[in-house]
Scaffold this active site. Structure first.
Site, PDB file in Angstrom:
ATOM      1  N   ASP A   1       0.579   5.492   1.883  1.00  8.05           N
ATOM      2  CA  ASP A   1      -0.292   6.032   2.892  1.00  8.05           C
ATOM      3  C   ASP A   1      -0.896   7.126   2.423  1.00  8.05           C
ATOM      4  O   ASP A   1      -0.582   7.827   1.697  1.00  8.05           O
ATOM      5  CB  ASP A   1       0.765   6.758   4.143  1.00  8.05           C
ATOM      6  CG  ASP A   1       1.514   5.425   4.578  1.00  8.05           C
ATOM      7  OD1 ASP A   1       1.131   4.180   4.690  1.00  8.05           O
ATOM      8  OD2 ASP A   1       2.798   5.640   4.959  1.00  8.05           O
TER       9      ASP A   1
ATOM     10  N   HIS B   1       0.767  -1.283  -0.049  1.00 11.56           N
ATOM     11  CA  HIS B   1      -0.091  -0.006   0.029  1.00 11.56           C
ATOM     12  C   HIS B   1       0.898   1.149   0.031  1.00 11.56           C
ATOM     13  O   HIS B   1       2.084   1.230  -0.020  1.00 11.56           O
ATOM     14  CB  HIS B   1      -0.802   0.052   1.028  1.00 11.56           C
ATOM     15  CG  HIS B   1      -0.274   0.082   2.439  1.00 11.56           C
ATOM     16  ND1 HIS B   1       0.592  -0.815   3.143  1.00 11.56           N
ATOM     17  CD2 HIS B   1      -0.037   1.250   3.544  1.00 11.56           C
ATOM     18  CE1 HIS B   1       1.175  -0.454   4.261  1.00 11.56           C
ATOM     19  NE2 HIS B   1       0.748   0.735   4.213  1.00 11.56           N
TER      20      HIS B   1
ATOM     21  N   ARG C   1       6.201   6.838  13.633  1.00 13.80           N
ATOM     22  CA  ARG C   1       5.954   7.271  12.271  1.00 13.80           C
ATOM     23  C   ARG C   1       5.317   8.626  12.113  1.00 13.80           C
ATOM     24  O   ARG C   1       4.398   9.115  12.939  1.00 13.80           O
ATOM     25  CB  ARG C   1       5.041   6.362  11.380  1.00 13.80           C
ATOM     26  CG  ARG C   1       4.826   6.315   9.948  1.00 13.80           C
ATOM     27  CD  ARG C   1       3.793   5.654   9.324  1.00 13.80           C
ATOM     28  NE  ARG C   1       2.604   6.282   9.199  1.00 13.80           N
ATOM     29  CZ  ARG C   1       1.659   5.878   8.435  1.00 13.80           C
ATOM     30  NH1 ARG C   1       1.688   4.807   7.958  1.00 13.80           N
ATOM     31  NH2 ARG C   1       0.374   6.722   8.410  1.00 13.80           N
TER      32      ARG C   1
ATOM     33  N   HIS D   1       4.585   0.035   0.294  1.00 14.29           N
ATOM     34  CA  HIS D   1       5.397  -0.519   1.046  1.00 14.29           C
ATOM     35  C   HIS D   1       4.538  -1.489   1.758  1.00 14.29           C
ATOM     36  O   HIS D   1       3.346  -1.827   1.568  1.00 14.29           O
ATOM     37  CB  HIS D   1       5.966   0.462   2.262  1.00 14.29           C
ATOM     38  CG  HIS D   1       5.079   1.204   2.908  1.00 14.29           C
ATOM     39  ND1 HIS D   1       4.189   2.152   2.345  1.00 14.29           N
ATOM     40  CD2 HIS D   1       4.375   0.949   3.965  1.00 14.29           C
ATOM     41  CE1 HIS D   1       3.733   2.882   3.089  1.00 14.29           C
ATOM     42  NE2 HIS D   1       3.368   2.133   4.187  1.00 14.29           N
TER      43      HIS D   1
END
Ligand code: SIN
Length: 286
Positions: A110, A108, A274, A259
């Site tokens: 983000d 996917h 993150r 990723h």
């Protein structure tokens, strides 16, 4: 960061080693807490050139992580992720030893469910298992460039629906992974082939987690082509795989890469911080 800052890559103040021919480069010779202007310029060039950049042994406090992120762009807080206590800007990616599932265990990119998808995500390893827990990346420039001319032409004319409803809406509860329930879900449309805002290159922009259909097509009609693209986009030649150590950092470009977080470390803890930095509306290549 603007296109004007991107020049042909020459590195005099940092070392840049490609991970594979597909994507990704590890950068050494820089302390992210104390970068010179020349180093900062070269780090930006490496990011645009390689799609994902990696750093080792960066002992950043949460404040220094935030400071590094803000050099790139304002922080784009993810509304679904749990935050690190005391730091709403930092999302926590955690799997405990007794956990079964992990966050990001499918290919996917983000934030594609946003009108202005995030430029990139900066993942900092706080505690990683002795074995496993790697992250894989795939290059969406190569994914597009290696399609047939006929397919490229057709895709340039398409847009697709990216939705957070089926993932974070009431029917698909990912609370077991720590995601917050929210009614801030919805659909947005993006071109299937974007002109990358920094590199100017064409990149494939669909997303196995969030793309539901092509605009003007049914879900059923869209499925075979989307699945074909998902298979093609992650051919091993387009990918790299990063082995984490504590205090490693990956910074990936959400408009140029996908990723995948491997879930092969059952019985061990993995804790990552993150920060996602803001992007812009995406323009069609054609
Ligand atoms: C993510 O998908 O953002 C998490 C990636 C990882 O934990 O390796």
């Amino acid at each position: 960061m603007t296109p004007a800052t991107i020049k042909p890559a020459t590195y005099d103040t940092i070392e840049v080693s490609k991970l594979t021919g597909g994507c990704g480069a590890e950068i050494s010779g820089v302390d992210l807490r104390a970068m010179s202007n020349r180093q900062w310029n070269e780090v930006q060039q490496a990011f645009v050139r390689h799609g994902v950049i990696f750093f080792r042994d960066q002992e950043l406090t949460p404040e220094q992580h935030i400071e590094f992120a803000q050099r790139w762009a304002p922080i784009d807080i993810n509304r679904f992720f749990p935050a690190v206590a005391g730091y709403p800007q930092i999302a926590e990616v955690r799997k405990e030893p007794e956990g079964k599932k992990n966050i990001g265990n499918l290919w996917h990119t983000d934030h594609s469910y946003d009108e202005k998808p995030a430029m990139g995500s900066i993942l900092l390893a706080r505690e990683v298992p002795d074995e496993g827990g790697d992250t894989l990346f795939a290059n969406m420039y190569l994914a597009f460039e290696t399609l047939s001319e006929g397919m490229k032409k057709m895709l340039r004319g398409l847009s697709a629906v990216h939705s957070s409803v089926h993932v974070f809406g009431p029917k698909n509860d990912r609370s077991a992974l720590g995601f917050k329930g929210t009614d801030q879900v919805g659909d947005v449309i993006h071109p299937v082939v974007i002109r990358h805002p920094l590199s100017g290159r064409e990149a494939l922009y669909v997303n196995a987690d969030f793309t539901t259909q092509f605009e003007g097509w049914t879900v059923e009609d869209s499925k075979p082509l989307l699945e074909q693209l998902y298979r093609h986009a992650v051919r091993p030649e387009f990918t790299c795989r990063f082995r984490w150590r504590n205090n490693s950092i990956a910074f990936w470009d959400n408009r140029a890469t996908w990723h995948y977080a491997a879930n092969d470390y059952h019985g061990a803890r993995r804790l990552m911080h993150r920060i996602t930095v803001a992007g812009c509306a995406l323009e069609a290549a054609a």
